[in-house]
Every structure is written in structure tokens, then in C-alpha cells.
Scaffold this motif. Structure first.
Motif, PDB file in Angstrom:
ATOM      1  N   HIS A 104    -123.297  38.152 -31.217  1.00  0.00           N
ATOM      2  CA  HIS A 104    -122.810  39.219 -30.690  1.00  0.00           C
ATOM      3  C   HIS A 104    -122.265  38.946 -29.254  1.00  0.00           C
ATOM      4  O   HIS A 104    -122.854  37.442 -28.957  1.00  0.00           O
ATOM      5  CB  HIS A 104    -123.461  40.803 -30.292  1.00  0.00           C
ATOM      6  CG  HIS A 104    -122.995  41.543 -29.413  1.00  0.00           C
ATOM      7  ND1 HIS A 104    -123.498  41.759 -28.268  1.00  0.00           N
ATOM      8  CD2 HIS A 104    -121.940  42.935 -29.784  1.00  0.00           C
ATOM      9  CE1 HIS A 104    -122.708  43.018 -27.452  1.00  0.00           C
ATOM     10  NE2 HIS A 104    -122.310  43.344 -28.879  1.00  0.00           N
ATOM     11  N   THR A 161    -129.452  36.857 -35.242  1.00  0.00           N
ATOM     12  CA  THR A 161    -129.145  37.945 -35.797  1.00  0.00           C
ATOM     13  C   THR A 161    -130.093  38.539 -36.800  1.00  0.00           C
ATOM     14  O   THR A 161    -129.094  37.841 -38.163  1.00  0.00           O
ATOM     15  CB  THR A 161    -127.703  38.278 -36.086  1.00  0.00           C
ATOM     16  OG1 THR A 161    -126.575  37.552 -34.761  1.00  0.00           O
ATOM     17  CG2 THR A 161    -127.402  39.509 -35.802  1.00  0.00           C
ATOM     18  N   HIS A 199    -131.357  53.097 -30.019  1.00  0.00           N
ATOM     19  CA  HIS A 199    -130.150  53.968 -30.253  1.00  0.00           C
ATOM     20  C   HIS A 199    -128.997  53.684 -30.818  1.00  0.00           C
ATOM     21  O   HIS A 199    -129.032  54.706 -31.296  1.00  0.00           O
ATOM     22  CB  HIS A 199    -129.650  53.900 -28.608  1.00  0.00           C
ATOM     23  CG  HIS A 199    -127.827  53.470 -28.982  1.00  0.00           C
ATOM     24  ND1 HIS A 199    -126.759  52.774 -29.299  1.00  0.00           N
ATOM     25  CD2 HIS A 199    -128.723  51.566 -28.391  1.00  0.00           C
ATOM     26  CE1 HIS A 199    -126.725  51.697 -29.104  1.00  0.00           C
ATOM     27  NE2 HIS A 199    -127.334  50.703 -28.722  1.00  0.00           N
ATOM     28  N   LYS A 200    -129.594  52.372 -32.168  1.00  0.00           N
ATOM     29  CA  LYS A 200    -128.425  52.137 -32.870  1.00  0.00           C
ATOM     30  C   LYS A 200    -129.412  53.186 -34.215  1.00  0.00           C
ATOM     31  O   LYS A 200    -128.868  53.338 -35.396  1.00  0.00           O
ATOM     32  CB  LYS A 200    -128.300  50.722 -33.167  1.00  0.00           C
ATOM     33  CG  LYS A 200    -127.263  49.698 -31.975  1.00  0.00           C
ATOM     34  CD  LYS A 200    -126.471  49.414 -32.508  1.00  0.00           C
ATOM     35  CE  LYS A 200    -126.134  47.895 -31.688  1.00  0.00           C
ATOM     36  NZ  LYS A 200    -124.909  48.963 -31.186  1.00  0.00           N
ATOM     37  N   ASP A 206    -132.014  38.522 -32.053  1.00  0.00           N
ATOM     38  CA  ASP A 206    -131.170  39.728 -32.190  1.00  0.00           C
ATOM     39  C   ASP A 206    -131.593  41.001 -32.776  1.00  0.00           C
ATOM     40  O   ASP A 206    -130.531  41.022 -34.271  1.00  0.00           O
ATOM     41  CB  ASP A 206    -130.010  39.989 -32.062  1.00  0.00           C
ATOM     42  CG  ASP A 206    -129.420  40.973 -30.966  1.00  0.00           C
ATOM     43  OD1 ASP A 206    -129.430  41.782 -31.763  1.00  0.00           O
ATOM     44  OD2 ASP A 206    -127.890  39.949 -31.307  1.00  0.00           O
ATOM     45  N   SER A 211    -131.807  47.600 -30.449  1.00  0.00           N
ATOM     46  CA  SER A 211    -130.599  48.844 -29.787  1.00  0.00           C
ATOM     47  C   SER A 211    -131.989  50.052 -30.394  1.00  0.00           C
ATOM     48  O   SER A 211    -131.085  50.859 -32.012  1.00  0.00           O
ATOM     49  CB  SER A 211    -129.133  48.996 -30.580  1.00  0.00           C
ATOM     50  OG  SER A 211    -128.772  48.043 -29.467  1.00  0.00           O
ATOM     51  N   ASN A 255    -129.117  49.802 -20.613  1.00  0.00           N
ATOM     52  CA  ASN A 255    -127.489  49.053 -20.514  1.00  0.00           C
ATOM     53  C   ASN A 255    -127.606  48.422 -21.802  1.00  0.00           C
ATOM     54  O   ASN A 255    -126.812  47.868 -21.869  1.00  0.00           O
ATOM     55  CB  ASN A 255    -127.671  48.948 -19.899  1.00  0.00           C
ATOM     56  CG  ASN A 255    -125.432  48.516 -19.234  1.00  0.00           C
ATOM     57  OD1 ASN A 255    -124.822  49.432 -19.873  1.00  0.00           O
ATOM     58  ND2 ASN A 255    -125.249  46.757 -19.137  1.00  0.00           N
ATOM     59  N   GLY A 256    -128.644  48.973 -22.819  1.00  0.00           N
ATOM     60  CA  GLY A 256    -127.785  48.638 -24.121  1.00  0.00           C
ATOM     61  C   GLY A 256    -128.269  46.992 -24.064  1.00  0.00           C
ATOM     62  O   GLY A 256    -128.489  46.462 -23.829  1.00  0.00           O
ATOM     63  N   THR A 257    -128.344  46.507 -25.757  1.00  0.00           N
ATOM     64  CA  THR A 257    -128.824  45.523 -26.216  1.00  0.00           C
ATOM     65  C   THR A 257    -127.575  43.966 -25.787  1.00  0.00           C
ATOM     66  O   THR A 257    -128.635  43.387 -25.963  1.00  0.00           O
ATOM     67  CB  THR A 257    -129.225  45.498 -27.414  1.00  0.00           C
ATOM     68  OG1 THR A 257    -130.017  46.405 -28.087  1.00  0.00           O
ATOM     69  CG2 THR A 257    -129.596  44.249 -28.584  1.00  0.00           C
ATOM     70  N   SER A 258    -126.728  44.871 -24.984  1.00  0.00           N
ATOM     71  CA  SER A 258    -125.982  43.877 -24.579  1.00  0.00           C
ATOM     72  C   SER A 258    -126.825  43.354 -23.965  1.00  0.00           C
ATOM     73  O   SER A 258    -126.639  42.011 -23.225  1.00  0.00           O
ATOM     74  CB  SER A 258    -124.618  44.276 -24.600  1.00  0.00           C
ATOM     75  OG  SER A 258    -124.043  45.451 -25.115  1.00  0.00           O
ATOM     76  N   PHE A 265    -124.326  42.245 -38.632  1.00  0.00           N
ATOM     77  CA  PHE A 265    -123.945  43.868 -38.638  1.00  0.00           C
ATOM     78  C   PHE A 265    -123.718  44.049 -40.550  1.00  0.00           C
ATOM     79  O   PHE A 265    -124.019  45.319 -40.768  1.00  0.00           O
ATOM     80  CB  PHE A 265    -122.607  43.590 -38.292  1.00  0.00           C
ATOM     81  CG  PHE A 265    -122.166  44.881 -37.624  1.00  0.00           C
ATOM     82  CD1 PHE A 265    -122.547  46.071 -37.498  1.00  0.00           C
ATOM     83  CD2 PHE A 265    -121.347  44.739 -35.999  1.00  0.00           C
ATOM     84  CE1 PHE A 265    -121.484  47.143 -37.195  1.00  0.00           C
ATOM     85  CE2 PHE A 265    -120.478  45.856 -35.345  1.00  0.00           C
ATOM     86  CZ  PHE A 265    -121.399  46.736 -35.821  1.00  0.00           C
ATOM     87  N   ALA A 279    -130.536  44.235 -32.980  1.00  0.00           N
ATOM     88  CA  ALA A 279    -129.586  45.884 -32.381  1.00  0.00           C
ATOM     89  C   ALA A 279    -129.907  46.514 -33.311  1.00  0.00           C
ATOM     90  O   ALA A 279    -130.251  47.431 -33.171  1.00  0.00           O
ATOM     91  CB  ALA A 279    -128.317  44.550 -32.027  1.00  0.00           C
ATOM     92  N   TRP A 280    -129.579  46.332 -34.506  1.00  0.00           N
ATOM     93  CA  TRP A 280    -129.342  47.204 -35.812  1.00  0.00           C
ATOM     94  C   TRP A 280    -130.516  47.579 -36.665  1.00  0.00           C
ATOM     95  O   TRP A 280    -130.358  48.391 -37.260  1.00  0.00           O
ATOM     96  CB  TRP A 280    -128.078  46.848 -36.728  1.00  0.00           C
ATOM     97  CG  TRP A 280    -127.044  46.635 -35.757  1.00  0.00           C
ATOM     98  CD1 TRP A 280    -126.656  45.404 -35.524  1.00  0.00           C
ATOM     99  CD2 TRP A 280    -126.165  47.061 -35.764  1.00  0.00           C
ATOM    100  NE1 TRP A 280    -124.991  45.372 -35.099  1.00  0.00           N
ATOM    101  CE2 TRP A 280    -124.864  46.833 -35.305  1.00  0.00           C
ATOM    102  CE3 TRP A 280    -126.039  48.902 -36.152  1.00  0.00           C
ATOM    103  CZ2 TRP A 280    -123.334  47.140 -34.570  1.00  0.00           C
ATOM    104  CZ3 TRP A 280    -125.086  49.531 -35.327  1.00  0.00           C
ATOM    105  CH2 TRP A 280    -123.611  48.851 -34.564  1.00  0.00           C
ATOM    106  N   ASN A 298    -130.186  41.231 -24.711  1.00  0.00           N
ATOM    107  CA  ASN A 298    -129.219  39.730 -24.606  1.00  0.00           C
ATOM    108  C   ASN A 298    -129.803  38.704 -23.424  1.00  0.00           C
ATOM    109  O   ASN A 298    -130.124  37.724 -23.409  1.00  0.00           O
ATOM    110  CB  ASN A 298    -128.418  39.693 -25.653  1.00  0.00           C
ATOM    111  CG  ASN A 298    -128.977  40.353 -27.338  1.00  0.00           C
ATOM    112  OD1 ASN A 298    -129.869  40.669 -27.255  1.00  0.00           O
ATOM    113  ND2 ASN A 298    -127.685  40.721 -27.616  1.00  0.00           N
TER     114      ASN A 298
HETATM  115  C1  LIG Z   1    -125.901  41.901 -33.567  1.00  0.00           C
HETATM  116  C2  LIG Z   1    -125.747  42.762 -32.090  1.00  0.00           C
HETATM  117  N1  LIG Z   1    -126.220  42.494 -30.514  1.00  0.00           N
HETATM  118  C3  LIG Z   1    -126.455  43.596 -29.897  1.00  0.00           C
HETATM  119  C4  LIG Z   1    -125.179  44.115 -29.654  1.00  0.00           C
HETATM  120  C5  LIG Z   1    -125.114  45.234 -28.348  1.00  0.00           C
HETATM  121  O1  LIG Z   1    -126.239  46.367 -28.969  1.00  0.00           O
HETATM  122  P1  LIG Z   1    -125.393  47.701 -27.450  1.00  0.00           P
HETATM  123  O2  LIG Z   1    -124.603  48.237 -28.346  1.00  0.00           O
HETATM  124  O3  LIG Z   1    -127.029  47.970 -27.565  1.00  0.00           O
HETATM  125  O4  LIG Z   1    -125.481  46.931 -26.438  1.00  0.00           O
HETATM  126  C6  LIG Z   1    -124.927  44.189 -30.976  1.00  0.00           C
HETATM  127  C7  LIG Z   1    -123.468  45.739 -30.776  1.00  0.00           C
HETATM  128  O5  LIG Z   1    -122.846  46.168 -31.431  1.00  0.00           O
HETATM  129  C8  LIG Z   1    -124.379  44.195 -31.924  1.00  0.00           C
HETATM  130  O6  LIG Z   1    -124.255  44.194 -33.022  1.00  0.00           O
END
Ligand SMILES: Cc1ncc(COP(=O)(O)O)c(C=O)c1O
Length: 928
Positions: A413, A471, A579-580, A501, A577, A386-389, A475, A503-504, A392
Motif C-alpha cells: 500500500h 502485506t 473498519h475493513k 500490514d 483496518s 485515520n486508517g491503516t494508512s 488485497f 489492513a484487510w 503504517n
Molecule cells: C494493504 C493495505 N494497507 C493499508 C491500507 C490503508 O488502510 P486504510 O484505508 O485503513 O487507511 C490499505 C487500503 O486499501 C491496504 O490495502
């Protein structure tokens, strides 16, 4: 652009584009050769055309030694034909090679390797890569042999290697040979098809090529002085160097020495297997296949494919499994046709039959996760669907206890902010440096982090500081100096946990240029450092100088603090992430752990994982996490090198194009990172300063770097704000981009992009620039004045970004601080504020533009936010629950012209905690 790796002037871009430049050169050779052959056929003088072809062939020369195809033999046939004035034969062969390289046919088609009668090479001498025509595709790779053997005997060695092939081999490999340490480094950097290296004792050190740039790499990665090391020790030294550059490669050592003794040596730990002499070539062949097979193996995906083929009766709650209700339907059959049958055959809610359970993996998911840990440089890896959301939140809940203090980038994030609420931690928000001109934040510098830790120490609260969340990269592409950040923080708080983090940024692992700037890459370096006796000496010197790190000593803020090797713990968590940035379905994410004290949080980690993980995870996401890992371990280096090169090429084209650059600009490192964080002076990709050596220096020394693949495309000078421009690109040019700011959009290059994509966006920018030019030329003075006004408003009248103000005293443990003069530290009980707002009686709304807001800012009572307010862009919380709303925040909100503001409804106004509720809460502290 030079393909030859030579000279101090070699730019990073030249290096990264070496494979593209190689392909271009072969295409060029093919064209020149055809022209020469055509002239010869017409009986015309062709000396100049021949000279052209010869020059291209010579330019290709040095690098071609590093690839198996076309290889030394075909290259010498080409040279012979040139020398013998055989224009037609030269052109035929050049074209064949060019076509085979461009299509990749040489990887599976024997004909590409066998120039047949033209070279008088018999089939017996030249075993083709594929054993039988039409057989199933077998992946092809190359193996580097670093050998003391006389080059005159190398061809025999290649043929011997081919003789090892068996029909049952899962892969095909070809041998490339080099004779020196430096050439070996050159080969692993340039030849992206290599998967294994066989080192034979006794080889030399210096390359015959100009290696000035390589020496810079060598010195920086190794501190290796060949004159101080016996030749026989080059083998382990090379293995270590290769491991640093491309840890995914399998390294084998062939030695005539006492290999039983060598095998147990610490510095041979990077060697997969040792063989005595060349006595067991078949064993070596099998070991090579086995090593690549290990990375190729995707235990979960492989099993899922098998599962999908089996006849299975499903009596569980997943009607979509096997797809019968879809394919037999009158009404939704198109869904089946669209997605294809496998999606349905490979769905199940079962955890048996090798499908394993994500919540308690013991089989294929466990194997796949272990492979991910290896690939990403951790001790443990956990798949998250379910994503990096979610990743974390899992980490926050796992390692943070209620009341703990978490130092955190305020611009991070939102999953972190919510994670802190769930965990009940006290965030200590630290502001990133602002980039006001682009309405965005940069990253959090090391100084304010140290300042926060030292203040906590002074206030006697350091024991509560549990974790630092950063992070990386942001971004917008700010890459931290992870090693220095961790060193300096651990010097103050030796058991601090780090959550990077990323994610990217998961791809950073797969290039030596970025790996050290990732959380786990830096953790590996730190681990090595803490074990190194030389570091211990450095630390002792530092300790004499810095003493016990007295928090009132302001000099500490400007010193590079070093951790005590006997006390520092490595506790690093990285979230990616997948997937990113890799080939994985949306929401596929990873938590990768390198925590020496993981045992102390392991149970809590599993609880947190259970809390946030669906009991019905999507099998396809799990499978593609597994496959993405396979791809990155086998071709990540190639993909990431290409993507970096494409990004640099795009930056150069935009900023160097006379028309495009009138209205648009790719923000450079100098634009995005203040000079104080770029001590090396690295300011632009591809500028005079942008040599490879300079980039490496910046990588090691600068506090921040800019990821070249994050291109902040400034569009304010074209009169567009970010959202307008994003819409224009999508609607009129079919170009989708990522985030926007007031006067920019973020163009992101990933492993999926091609040179044609670059041309696509460049064409769109050129068209737009031309249209603006035309409009301004034809529109007259009024049009030009309006345009200038709009540009000014976008690029100069930018609102200041508000810093984090403070938590209201109601949410502070010690608002008066240790000395009764007000607390020096900034943490607060955000969860308490968050839950206070659940009771509507505790809340009120006040209109943003009302007089009441101004009056309360002047005279009180303070305005205290009841919730998170997150405008998009910029996408970080301008207010968090319990935060006192400052005048700067109100002014920023009043100037905001974005439509999407989470947590704020203009019709109702700011949602505040009532002063009466705040007064009452001081007494009860509900929710802490
Ligand atoms: C820095 C950062 N961490 C975590 C996330 C969340 O990742 P995910 O979209 O895989 O849930 C994002 C999403 O944009 C992000 O920018």
C-alpha cells in the motif's frame, strides 16, 4: 451436506457450514413432521413420511449433544413421540424448536425451553433462562462442562447450574456436557455460543463419534499423544488445546488433586481459575460471569454512553457537541434527524470525565487499548483514527532511522512508500510474483527475501537492514506463511523487525484456521518454539548442516533456515483496518505490537504517534474500535466461520453453475498461487482435495494460501474489463464491489454478508450470463466475432507487469558495490529524490509517447522518475522517486488503459529529474 463430523471426506466447507446445515436440518425436520402429522390427521398411511422425519432426526442426533438447546431432554421427548407414533405432538415440538432456533428466542424466552404439559416437565424442574418476563435483554451464552460424571447424572448437573442464577446476573448461561477430550474439541469447534469451559479432572480421551478429522486437528495443533500422558494430565492438555483453537474462551479446572501445586504450573497458564472439586459452585458461576464480563466490557464506549446522558455545558470549540445548533436550525435540522441525537450528545473535545486522551491515554482509552491488545494477541495496542494508512506511517517513523534499509514488497500500500520517505529509510524493493494473466501481483515469496538479506550480508550491510514489510493477506487474498517467513529471516538477521500490514485481515485472529497465518498468530507460535527444548535440538542439527550461513552458499536459498533460539528477537508489528473487516466506523485502525525490545523504541513510537495523530480525534471511531473488539472476542469465531462458509459456497455456486461459469469464474487457489508455493496440492475450495485435513496441511506447509473470502471474479470471458464490470454491477444491479483488474473484479465477503446477499449476486451473474447468451445467439456471426475478439484482448493480450528496475546511482551509497563490480543490493535514498523534485528547476517533463523517450531509453541519459506514479488498477507504484525508468515500464504505461494514474498527467508527460540535477546531487546528497 453432512452435519455429522465424520469421515476423512469431511470437506472444510462441510465443517464450516455445520451451523447453517444444522439450521437447514431443523427446518427440514419441521416440514417432514408437518407432512407426517397431516397424513396422520387425514387417517392416511404415513410410514414413509414418518421414516423421512426419523431420518432427519437421526442425522441431527450426534451434533445436538454439543448444544444446550434444544438439549438432551427435548431431543428425547421428540424421539419418544416418534416411537409412540404421536405425529401431531412430534410436529408441534419440532416446529417449536425450529422456530426458537431460527429466531434465537431460546436465548431469552423460557417458553422455548419448556414444552409444558406435553413433556410433563414442571416449572420447578425447569427454571427458565429469563427470570422475570419483560426484563431487560441479557446476553445468553453456553458453558461447556467436560466431566467424568456418568451421563445419566448430567441432567441433574444442568439443573444445579440453573439454580445458581441470580436476578442481578448480567448474563444467562446454560450448560452443555461432554465426557471426553475429543468431544470437548468437537464442541468448541462446532458450538459457537460457548464462552467458557469447565474441565473436571478424570474424563476420558476418545470420542464415541468417528473422529478421524478431529484427530488430524489434534495432531497438528498439539502433537499430543494420549497414550503417553496420564489421564489426570488431560485437563491441562485440554486447556492448552482449547487455548490454541479458541483463545478467547475462559477455561476453568475443577480437580480433587492438590490444586495449590497445579495452580503454579507453567502448563496451567491457560487456565483462568482452578477450583477444588465442585465445592464452590457459586464462586465458579461468578467467575464465569466475570470472565465473560471482562470481554463484554467496553470501557470507552460504556463511559461515552453515560457521558451522553449527562447535562453538560460545553464552552469548547466543537459547536456540534450536544447538537443545539443543529436541532434548532431552520436549515440543517435534517442532519440531526438523519444521524440521531446520540451522535451529537456523544461528541466532545474534552479529555476529562472518563473520555480520556487518545494522545496520552491513562483511563478508559488505555483500558480499551489493553483489551484490544489481549484480543488481537499483542502486548500493546494503539487506536488510530485515520486508517491503516496512518498506522503504517506511525510504525515506519517509530522504528526506522534515516538511512536504515527496509525490505519491502513493492506492491504494498502506498502508505508504506510515503512512510519510508518520511522516515528517510532506504527501501529495498522486492517484487511479488506476478499474475500477469490477471494484471496483478501475487505476494512476495520467501526466497527473494532471503536472497536480499544474504546479499546485504555479503555486502556488509546487514546491520542496516532494520525491517521487513509485508502485506498479509494481500488485497487479492494471498496469505503468507508468516511463521516460516519470520523463522528464515531471523536465521539471517536475528533482530529484524516485521511489519505485517493486515489492513484487510484482522478477522484472521478469530478463527483457528487462519490465526497461525497472521503476523501475531505466528509470532505466538514462534515464541513457543524458541522456548521449546525440542526446537533447540532441531536448531543444533540445522546448524551442523548449514554452518554460519555463508551468503555465497546458494543452497541456503532452498533450505528452511532456522533462527538461533539464543539470538532471535521477536519484534512484530501488525496493523489492522478494523473498519475493513469488523463492526467499526470508517478509519478505525489498530497498531498491535509484540516486540521484545519495545522499550528501545517506545519513546520514538510515541513521538511518531503524536506526529500522525489528530489532536481532535473522532470519539465515535474510538468507541467503535472498542465495540468491534468486544464483538470479535464474544462472537468473532461464529461470524468468521460463517463468512468463510459463505465465501466457499459462493465460489462453488459460481464455478459449478452451468450458465454462470460460461462467462464468469471465481479464481481458485490454483489460479492465484503458482504450484511451487502450494506443495500440498491444495487447489480449490470444495474440490475432492478440499478436505479439512488437506486444508490444515496446506495451512502448515504451503508457502501461500488463498483467503476464500477474497473472490477474484474473472469477467474477461464475459467481454468486460474490470472497471466496466464494476460499473455494470453498481448501475444495473445495485451491487458494490471493491477493486478491479484488467479482467477481474474483487468480490469480498465479510461478517456483514448473509445467504440472501449470496443469492443477490448469483442472480445478477445469472441474469448477465443469460443476457450475453441471448445477445450472442441473436446477434449473428459479426456479434460473435466481435465478442471473441474482445475476450481475447482481455484475457490473452495482457501487458507484462514491470518489475522494479533500480534506483539511479545518484541515490545509492555504493553504486559500484563492495567489489567495484556494481552493487548487488537494491536499496536507495528515495527521500533524497523525493525532495529534489520540490525544486522545479530540477525537474522536466517528457511526453510518454515522444521520440525522446525512446531515444533516451536507447542511448541515455537515463530517464529518472521525479515522483510516485500509481495507476489504479493495479494500485501500486510503477515508478518511485529516483527510480530509473526501464523500457518495460514505458511499455506498460503506454498500454495502460485506466483513467486514474496518480502522479502522471498525460498532457505534461512523465515527470523526470533532470540529468544535470542528478549529476549535481551526487555531490551534495541533499535530503538523506
Ligand atoms: C494493504 C493495505 N494497507 C493499508 C491500507 C490503508 O488502510 P486504510 O484505508 O485503513 O487507511 C490499505 C487500503 O486499501 C491496504 O490495502
Amino acid at each position: 451436506m453432512s452435519t455429522a463430523p465424520q469421515g476423512d471426506g469431511l470437506t472444510l466447507s462441510d465443517f464450516l457450514s455445520a451451523s447453517a446445515a444444522r439450521a437447514d436440518r431443523w427446518a427440514q425436520l419441521s416440514v417432514c413432521a408437518r407432512a407426517w402429522a397431516a397424513a396422520a390427521a387425514r387417517g392416511q398411511p404415513g410410514e414413509a413420511l414418518k421414516a423421512d422425519a426419523a431420518a432427519v432426526l437421526d442425522a441431527l442426533g450426534p451434533l445436538e449433544d454439543l448444544w444446550a438447546y434444544p438439549g438432551v431432554r427435548l431431543m428425547s421427548v421428540l424421539r419418544e413421540r416418534r416411537a409412540g407414533d404421536d405425529a401431531a405432538g412430534f410436529a408441534r415440538l419440532a416446529q417449536e424448536i425450529n422456530a426458537a432456533l431460527a429466531s434465537g428466542a431460546y436465548r431469552h424466552d423460557a417458553a422455548a425451553w419448556d414444552p409444558g404439559e406435553e413433556a410433563q416437565i414442571t416449572a420447578a424442574e425447569f427454571l427458565p433462562p429469563s427470570l422475570t418476563p419483560g426484563e431487560k435483554h441479557r446476553p445468553y451464552f453456553e458453558v461447556l462442562s467436560v466431566t467424568p460424571m456418568d451421563p445419566a447424572r448430567w441432567e441433574r448437573g444442568r439443573q444445579d447450574a440453573r439454580k445458581l442464577r441470580r436476578a442481578e446476573d448480567p448474563f444467562i448461561w446454560e450448560l452443555v456436557q461432554v465426557g471426553t477430550f475429543e468431544d470437548a474439541l468437537l464442541a468448541v469447534l462446532f458450538n459457537t455460543t460457548l464462552q467458557a469451559v469447565v474441565i473436571q479432572d478424570g474424563f476420558g480421551f476418545r470420542s464415541r463419534h468417528d473422529m478421524s478429522q478431529m484427530r488430524e486437528v489434534l495432531n497438528r495443533t498439539l502433537g499430543f499423544d494420549p497414550d503417553q500422558v496420564a489421564v489426570r494430565e488431560y485437563g491441562p492438555g485440554l486447556a492448552r488445546a482449547l487455548h490454541r483453537l479458541r483463545p478467547e474462551l475462559d477455561v476453568y479446572l475443577l480437580s480433587e488433586r492438590n490444586i495449590e501445586a497445579l495452580a503454579g504450573r507453567e502448563d496451567c497458564g491457560d487456565i483462568r481459575r482452578l477450583f477444588h472439586g465442585a465445592e464452590e459452585l457459586m464462586e465458579l458461576h461468578l467467575a464465569i460471569l466475570d470472565g465473560v464480563g471482562e470481554r463484554y466490557r467496553t470501557a470507552y464506549f460504556d463511559n461515552l454512553k453515560k457521558y451522553a446522558q449527562r447535562p453538560i455545558g460545553t464552552f469548547h470549540a466543537l459547536p456540534i457537541a450536544r447538537g443545539k445548533s443543529v436541532f434548532k436550525s431552520n436549515w440543517i435540522r435534517d442532519m440531526g434527524e438523519f444521524y440521531g441525537v446520540n451522535l451529537f450528545m456523544a461528541e466532545s473535545s474534552a479529555t476529562t470525565g472518563g473520555l480520556d486522551s487518545l494522545l496520552e491515554p491513562t483511563g478508559n482509552i488505555k483500558i480499551a487499548q489493553d483489551a484490544a491488545a489481549r484480543a488481537f494477541g499483542g502486548d500493546h495496542a494503539f487506536f488510530v483514527t485515520n486508517g491503516t494508512s496512518t498506522s503504517n506511517k506511525i510504525v515506519h517513523q517509530a522504528v526506522v532511522r534515516p538511512g536504515d534499509i527496509v525490505l519491502i514488497d513493492r506492491d504494498c500500500h502506498k502508505s508504506h512508500h510515503y512512510g519510508l520517505v518520511l522516515a528517510g529509510a532506504q527501501p529495498y524493493y522486492i517484487d511479488a510474483y506476478p499474475l500477469t494473466q490477471y494484471s496483478m501481483y501475487g505476494s512476495v515469496a520467501i526466497r527473494p527475501i532471503k536472497q536480499a538479506l544474504l546479499k546485504l550480508k555479503a555486502e556488509g550491510k546487514l546491520d542496516k537492514a532494520r525491517m521487513l514489510v509485508l502485506t498479509n493477506c494481500t488485497f487479492d487474498g494471498h496469505i503468507a506463511n508468516c511463521l516460516r517467513t519470520m523463522q528464515e529471516c531471523l536465521a539471517i538477521k536475528p533482530d529484524l523487525i516485521f511489519l505485517w500490514d493486515e489492513a484487510w485481515y484482522g478477522y484472521a485472529r478469530f478463527t483457528p484456521f487462519l490465526r497461525r497465518r497472521s503476523g501475531l498468530g505466528a509470532a505466538a507460535l514462534l515464541e513457543e518454539q524458541l522456548r521449546d527444548p525440542d526446537y533447540r535440538k532441531r536448531y543444533e542439527q540445522f546448524k551442523t548442516q548449514a554452518g554460519n550461513l555463508d551468503p555465497s552458499n546458494l543452497k541456503l536459498l532452498d533450505m528452511h533456515l532456522l533462527p538461533d533460539p539464543d539470538k532471535a528477537r521477536i519484534r512484530v508489528y501488525e496493523t489492522d483496518s478494523v473498519h475493513k473487516s469488523m463492526s467499526c466506523l470508517r478509519q478505525g485502525s489498530l497498531v498491535v505490537v509484540k516486540d521484545q525490545d519495545f522499550h528501545s523504541v517506545e519513546e520514538a513510537f510515541h513521538e511518531a504517534y503524536f506526529t500522525h495523530t489528530s489532536t481532535s480525534p473522532n470519539l465515535q471511531i474510538i468507541a467503535t474500535l472498542d465495540v468491534a473488539r468486544r464483538q470479535m472476542e464474544l462472537e468473532g469465531y461464529e461470524l468468521v466461520s460463517r463468512m468463510l462458509q459463505e465465501a466457499i459456497a459462493l465460489r462453488r455456486e459460481i464455478n459449478g453453475h452451468p450458465l454462470i461459469s460460461k462467462y464468469f469464474r471465481a479464481a481458485s487457489p490454483a489460479d492465484m498461487i503458482p504450484a511451487e508455493y502450494r506443495r500440498s496440492g491444495f487447489d480449490e475450495y470444495g474440490s475432492a482435495n478440499g478436505t479439512w485435513a488437506h486444508w490444515l496441511r496446506a495451512m502448515d506447509e504451503d508457502e501461500f494460501m488463498l483467503d476464500p473470502t477474497r473472490i477474484t471474479l474473472l469477467c474477461g470471458n464475459a467481454g468486460y474489463d474490470g472497471s466496466q464490470f464494476k460499473a455494470l454491477l453498481a448501475e444495473e444491479h445495485d451491487i458494490q464491489i471493491n477493486k478491479t483488474s484488467r479482467n477481474s473484479v474483487l468480490v469480498q465477503i465479510n461478517i456483514n454478508n448473509t445467504r440472501s446477499d449470496l443469492a443477490f449476486i448469483i442472480k445478477a451473474l445469472a441474469d448477465m450470463a443469460r443476457a450475453i447468451d441471448k445477445r450472442l445467439t441473436e446477434g449473428g456471426a459479426d456479434e460473435r466475432a466481435a465478442f471473441a475478439e474482445r475476450v481475447k484482448s482481455l484475457t490473452e493480450d495482457v501487458p507484462d507487469l514491470p518489475n522494479f528496475s533500480r534506483f539511479h546511482d545518484a541515490f545509492r551509497d555504493d553504486p559500484q558495490g563492495k567489489n567495484g563490480e556494481g552493487s548487488a543490493t537494491a536499496e536507495g535514498h528515495m527521500r533524497q529524490a523525493y525532495y529534489m523534485a520540490y525544486d522545479a528547476d530540477n525537474c522536466e517533463h517528457v511526453k510518454l509517447f515522444s521520440k525522446e523517450v525512446d531515444q533516451r531509453l536507447d542511448k541515455g541519459p537515463e530517464l529518472v522518475s521525479a515522483n510516485f506514479v500509481i495507476p489504479y488498477p493495479p494500485g501500486f507504484p510503477i515508478m518511485v522517486p529516483g527510480q530509473v525508468i526501464s523500457r518495460e515500464i514505458v511499455e506498460f504505461m503506454r498500454k495502460l488503459d485506466v483513467k486514474e494514474i496518480h502522479g502522471y498527467q498525460a498532457a505534461l508527460g512523465l515527470k523526470l529529474l533532470k540529468p544535470s540535477a542528478l549529476a549535481a546531487s551526487k555531490k551534495t546528497a541533499v535530503g538523506r
